[in-house]
Write an enzyme that holds these catalytic residues in place. Structure first.
Site, PDB file in Angstrom:
ATOM      1  N   HIS A 264      43.474  44.232  42.357  1.00 55.91           N
ATOM      2  CA  HIS A 264      42.136  44.253  42.946  1.00 55.91           C
ATOM      3  C   HIS A 264      41.238  45.194  42.156  1.00 55.91           C
ATOM      4  O   HIS A 264      41.705  46.116  41.483  1.00 55.91           O
ATOM      5  CB  HIS A 264      42.202  44.730  44.397  1.00 55.91           C
ATOM      6  CG  HIS A 264      42.849  43.756  45.319  1.00 55.91           C
ATOM      7  ND1 HIS A 264      42.787  43.889  46.678  1.00 55.91           N
ATOM      8  CD2 HIS A 264      43.583  42.638  45.085  1.00 55.91           C
ATOM      9  CE1 HIS A 264      43.432  42.892  47.249  1.00 55.91           C
ATOM     10  NE2 HIS A 264      43.937  42.124  46.300  1.00 55.91           N
TER      11      HIS A 264
ATOM     12  N   GLU B  42      39.401  47.631  43.111  1.00 59.59           N
ATOM     13  CA  GLU B  42      39.580  49.038  43.484  1.00 59.59           C
ATOM     14  C   GLU B  42      40.822  49.638  42.829  1.00 59.59           C
ATOM     15  O   GLU B  42      40.787  50.784  42.370  1.00 59.59           O
ATOM     16  CB  GLU B  42      39.714  49.198  45.009  1.00 59.59           C
ATOM     17  CG  GLU B  42      38.534  48.686  45.784  1.00 59.59           C
ATOM     18  CD  GLU B  42      38.699  47.260  46.286  1.00 59.59           C
ATOM     19  OE1 GLU B  42      38.239  46.983  47.405  1.00 59.59           O
ATOM     20  OE2 GLU B  42      39.275  46.421  45.558  1.00 59.59           O
TER      21      GLU B  42
ATOM     22  N   CYS C 148      44.177  48.551  49.280  1.00 58.05           N
ATOM     23  CA  CYS C 148      43.268  49.409  48.512  1.00 58.05           C
ATOM     24  C   CYS C 148      42.901  50.657  49.301  1.00 58.05           C
ATOM     25  O   CYS C 148      42.779  51.745  48.723  1.00 58.05           O
ATOM     26  CB  CYS C 148      42.025  48.624  48.113  1.00 58.05           C
ATOM     27  SG  CYS C 148      42.400  47.305  46.927  1.00 58.05           S
TER      28      CYS C 148
END
Length: 146
Positions: A56, A58, A89
């Site tokens: 992801h 993040e 995250c």
């Protein structure tokens, strides 16, 4: 003299990263990490390219920032991300002890708030910065895919 380094300024850069993800066929989430008005990490989702569900925006930003700073804690750093972080995250952000998280669009189904996850108690959170633009990019992406 007016400060150009606002939350909207940095969120626009994160939104540009999200558009890069969109163009690459990735879910359009972009992230930027800032310390003292300097960008130390700028990335977007890479789950398709890396064939990795943990890639992801993040997570990429946390890793790049830690490498840039030479340590695992992101004290005095702000993460700008176009979509509310997911539970995974949020956990990584918790452990990074990041000082501030600013996000654009809420994720009513998979966001950390809906799933009951928490960020570090000292982490400040600002929601809804450029929310409409961030949400629209997600809507356009999934409309295109269906």
């Amino acid at each position: 003299m007016e400060n150009i380094f606002t939350d909207e300024y940095f969120m626009r850069i994160a939104l540009s990263e999200a558009k890069n993800a969109f163009d690459a066929g990735e879910i359009p989430v972009g992230a930027v990490v800032v310390v003292n008005n300097q960008i130390i990490a700028k990335t977007h989702n890479l789950t398709e390219m890396l064939n990795d569900v943990t890639a992801h925006a993040e997570m990429q930003a946390i890793t790049a920032s830690a490498n840039n700073l030479g340590g695992k804690y992101l004290h005095n750093c702000t993460l700008y991300v176009t979509l509310e972080p997911c539970q995974m995250c949020a956990g990584a952000l918790y452990w990074s002890q990041i000082s501030k998280v600013v996000y654009g669009a809420a994720d009513e189904k998979r966001g950390y708030v809906a799933l009951g996850a928490n960020l570090h108690p000292k982490t400040k959170v600002l929601r809804g910065v450029l929310e409409n633009e961030c949400a629209q990019l997600m809507l356009d992406f999934f409309k295109k895919r269906r």
